[in-house]
Structure formats: structure tokens, C-alpha cells
Design an enzyme around this catalytic site. Structure first.
Site, PDB file in Angstrom:
ATOM      1  CE  LYS A 107       7.100  -6.353   5.904  1.00  0.00           C
ATOM      2  NZ  LYS A 107       7.885  -5.378   5.139  1.00  0.00           N
TER       3      LYS A 107
HETATM    4  N1  GLU Z   1       9.084  -6.144   1.695  1.00  0.00           N
HETATM    5  C1  GLU Z   1       9.543  -4.966   1.024  1.00  0.00           C
HETATM    6  C2  GLU Z   1       9.617  -3.805   1.995  1.00  0.00           C
HETATM    7  O1  GLU Z   1       9.729  -3.994   3.187  1.00  0.00           O
HETATM    8  C3  GLU Z   1       8.753  -4.669  -0.244  1.00  0.00           C
HETATM    9  C4  GLU Z   1       7.298  -4.419  -0.047  1.00  0.00           C
HETATM   10  C5  GLU Z   1       6.513  -4.325  -1.353  1.00  0.00           C
HETATM   11  O2  GLU Z   1       7.103  -4.334  -2.411  1.00  0.00           O
HETATM   12  O3  GLU Z   1       5.290  -4.248  -1.258  1.00  0.00           O
HETATM   13  O4  GLU Z   1       9.642  -2.670   1.613  1.00  0.00           O
END
Ligand code: GLU
Length: 417
Positions: A107
Site C-alpha cells: 500500500k
Molecule cells: N485500493 C484497492 C484495495 O484496497 C485496490 C488495490 C489494487 O487493485 O491493487 O483493495
């Protein structure tokens, strides 16, 4: 954002520990799975429109990469911290494992308030942030995606900055891109589609009909708005929606297409001409069948959980319910579909996008949606079967599924040196 006395990471560990104990996880693997692999903190200087230089703090955390490249979004928000990003990266690890896709968890986040910044400033910040973390990301290493306050255009800037550095166009470095730049059909809608699918499967399990069911949704961003539209298509009545500016209530069911038109102009549901005004706190206490928190973390706490009347809570957001509030809801018989299952449609479609980019061959929207439905229904069935087998709630079951999968490959790969 609501705060708690304890860090978000400690709250995540509490959920992890409950499942790890049931699994009798050996202490060594336990230690590995509860330690973030890599935490990067960078300073990003940006020349602002007023001629001043501002320095923003950015983070990228790769929590675990045993199953594959780190995967997870980048958020732009004034509440971003290393604790938050690390916790979200841990959740991505468990989410990818539950979704059964070959990714680890990562993240990113930048501490900023994009609502006060121009598009040019956001672009400059994005490019500088990517340049600062460039060695850590890549199609085989770590693949970012959209999250709170970041969209397809921001992903295009990530892709372009990375491509400029490596000297060729590399679309698979990031997902959630515009279609013209290697994005996937169905990706933008995928998180909301997953919320709709897990709501549908849960209603089926609990034995109630979604047609005519009353639904309240907190948040009308990418996740909340698509969930609302797709659930309305199934015949559900979306009676309440709130966002960062206010909310609306309409017992007859909100006209979602018209609300989408309103939001396209005004950027908020506030001021929509039909329905009554509603606050966030009122939303949680409404007499509805389904409650979908699709905004930020720590929204359902012991302060409002006792007011919740819904029998089904589907977590569109990451971490919307504190562990104590979750226990309270579970004890009262509320069926909670945890974030790492309910919102896994987004990262599952990101996986499809990454696969398509690497093949250079693109699927139809029908193919994407069918594969998404198959993946999500399998994940839902795995978690439900685990919950029934161990006599635990769906969150603990999702952690059991995720930890088993990550622990198995950790044992198989063995120790290096
Ligand atoms: N931000 C989204 C989540 O929290 C998608 C993450 C992604 O597609 O890599 O799942």
C-alpha cells in the site's frame, strides 16, 4: 477520521491472532507474517501554483511478497500515516490470499489534502512520489493501483513516470489505468461489483430476498456509487447515502442514475433535490436490511454499533469496523462480510488487468465480469465453509483462509540463509 486509543496495526494484529490461534500457527511463521517486509518513507518536494515549495511525506509499504509481487493502492489523504499504510498493506496481503490471486500485499499513501490542490500540483506530486520509490516498484516487484482520492488519471501519471525512467512503455507497473493505456474493461466498477456479489451471496445464505431489501450506504465514491447502482439493478431499495458533505434519505429508494448526475456536477450527494437530509450518525441507526460502509476506516465503533439495525453489514471500505464493534455485531447475530472478502473485487480485476497487460491481449467486459464473479463466489464459498467448519464469524474465517495460504507457501519456500 475517527481515532482509537490503539494503533490500527494493533487492531489488525488482534484479528490476525484470533485466527492464528485457531490454526495453531507455529511461532516462527507467526513472527514472519506479523512483520512488514519493507517500509519506505520519502519526502516529495513540489513547486506549488503560488510559487512556494511544499514538501509532502509519502509512504510505500510492502507487507509480504511470498505469493507474488506486492499489490495495493495509493491514497492521497490528510489522515495518511505509516501506521495506516502498513495496516492497509497487511490487509492487502490477506485480501489477495483470500481472493486466491498470486500477489503479496502493499500500500502507498501521501499525506496531503488533494481537495485543496490543483490538478497540476497533484500531477507533480504523483510524479515526484513515483520517482522517489522507483527502485521498489515494477511489474514483478510491486504494482500500485487507485485508492482513496486517486483515479485512472493518477495511474496514467504513475505509468508514464515509471516508463520514462526505464526507457520503455511499461503498462503492467500499475493497474486501474485508463482503457487506452492498458487498463481493463470492468476494473473501475470491480470493487462495487464485488460488493454487490458478496451482498447477493450473503442474502442467499441468510435466506432473504434482495428485491425490495432496504440498503444504506456510507460513501458515494468509486465503491459506494457502483455498489448502489448494481444493487438497485438487482431490485434492492437504496434508501440512504451519506458522503463527506452530508447525506440523503428516501424511503421509496433513491434514484441512483439521477444522483450520479448530481454528483458529477456538485462532487457530493449533498443538495440532491429529492429525499430528506441525513447525517452519518443517523445513517448507522436506520432500520435497514443491509448496511454498506464504503468510506474510510474506523467508522463503526462501540459508540454506534449498538444502534445498527441491519442484519447484514458488507464492508466496502477497508477496516470500517473496529474489532470491539465487530464482536458486538457478531454477538447480536449481525452477519458481517469482512473487507478482505467484500471489497476484493477491485484487486481481483487488477490482477486481470496485469495479466492482460503482460499478454498484450485484452478481454471483453463480459469475460472480465464473468471471471470476477467466478473468483468472488469461490472466495465467498471458501470463507463461508471455513466459518461454518470452525464455528467462527466471517472475518476470522477469512483470516484463517488467508493465513493458511500465506503460511503454506512460506513453509514451502523455506528460510534463505
Ligand atoms: N485500493 C484497492 C484495495 O484496497 C485496490 C488495490 C489494487 O487493485 O491493487 O483493495
Amino acid at each position: 477520521m475517527a481515532t482509537t486509543d490503539r494503533s490500527m496495526f494493533e487492531a489488525m494484529l488482534q484479528e490476525f491472532d484470533g485466527a492464528a490461534r485457531i490454526l495453531n500457527l507455529e511461532p516462527g511463521i507467526w513472527r514472519i507474517l506479523t512483520a512488514p517486509k519493507r517500509q519506505i518513507v520519502v519526502s516529495c518536494p513540489v513547486l506549488m501554483d503560488d510559487g512556494e515549495i511544499q514538501v509532502f511525506t509519502g509512504y510505500r509499504v510492502q507487507y509480504n511478497i511470498s505469493l507474488g509481487p506486492a499489490k495495493g493502492g495509493i491514497r492521497y489523504h490528510p489522515g495518511v500515516s505509516l501506521d495506516e499504510v502498513t495496516t492497509l498493506a497487511a490487509w492487502m496481503t490477506w485480501k489477495c490470499a483470500v481472493a486466491h490471486i498470486p500477489f503479496g500485499g502493499g500500500k502507498g499513501g501521501i499525506l496531503c489534502d488533494p481537495t485543496t490542490m490543483s490538478r497540476r500540483e497533484v500531477e507533480a506530486l504523483t510524479r515526484r512520489y513515483v520517482a522517489e520509490i522507483i527502485d521498489a516498484i515494477g511489474p514483478e516487484k510491486d504494482v500500485p493501483a487507485p485508492d482513496v482520492n486517486t483515479d485512472a488519471q493518477v495511474m496514467a501519471w504513475v505509468m508514464d513516470t515509471y516508463s520514462m525512467h526505464v526507457g520503455h512503455t511499461e503498462t503492467a507497473v500499475v493497474t486501474g489505468k485508463p482503457l487506452e493505456l492498458g487498463g481493463s474493461l470492468g476494473r473501475r466498477e470491480a470493487t462495487g461489483r464485488g460488493v454487490m456479489l458478496t451482498t447477493r451471496e450473503s442474502a442467499r445464505h441468510l435466506g432473504f430476498d434482495l428485491r425490495g431489501a432496504r440498503i444504506a450506504i456510507q460513501g458515494f465514491g468509486n465503491v459506494g456509487s457502483v455498489s448502489a447502482a448494481l444493487l438497485a439493478d438487482l431490485g434492492a431499495k437504496i434508501v440512504a447515502i451519506t458522503d463527506w458533505q452530508g447525506g440523503i434519505y428516501d424511503a421509496d429508494g433513491i434514484d441512483i442514475p439521477r444522483l450520479l448526475e448530481h454528483v458529477a456536477v456538485h462532487k457530493t450527494v449533498h443538495g440532491f433535490t429529492r429525499g430528506d437530509r441525513l447525517t452519518n450518525e443517523q445513517l448507522f441507526g436506520l432500520a435497514v436490511d443491509v448496511l454498506i460502509p464504503a468510506a474510510l476506516e474506523n467508522q463503526i465503533t462501540l459508540a454506534n454499533a449498538p444502534d445498527i439495525k441491519a442484519r447484514l453489514v458488507v464492508e466496502g471500505a477497508n477496516g470500517p469496523t473496529t474489532p470491539e464493534a465487530h464482536r458486538h455485531l457478531h454477538d447480536r447475530g449481525v452477519f458481517v462480510v469482512p473487507d478482505i472478502l467484500a471489497n476484493s473485487g477491485g484487486v481481483t480485476a487488477s490482477y486481470f488487468e496485469w495479466v492482460q497487460d503482460r499478454h498484450g491481449y485484452f478481454w471483453t467486459e463480459k469475460e472480465v465480469n464473468e471471471r470476477l464473479e467466478q473468483k468472488l463466489c469461490e472466495a465467498f464459498d471458501d470463507v463461508l465453509a471455513t466459518a461454518l467448519r470452525h464455528g467462527v464469524d466471517m472475518r476470522t474465517a477469512a483470516y484463517i483462509v488467508a493465513i493458511s495460504r500465506v503460511a503454506a507457501v512460506t513453509r514451502m519456500r523455506g528460510m534463505y540463509a
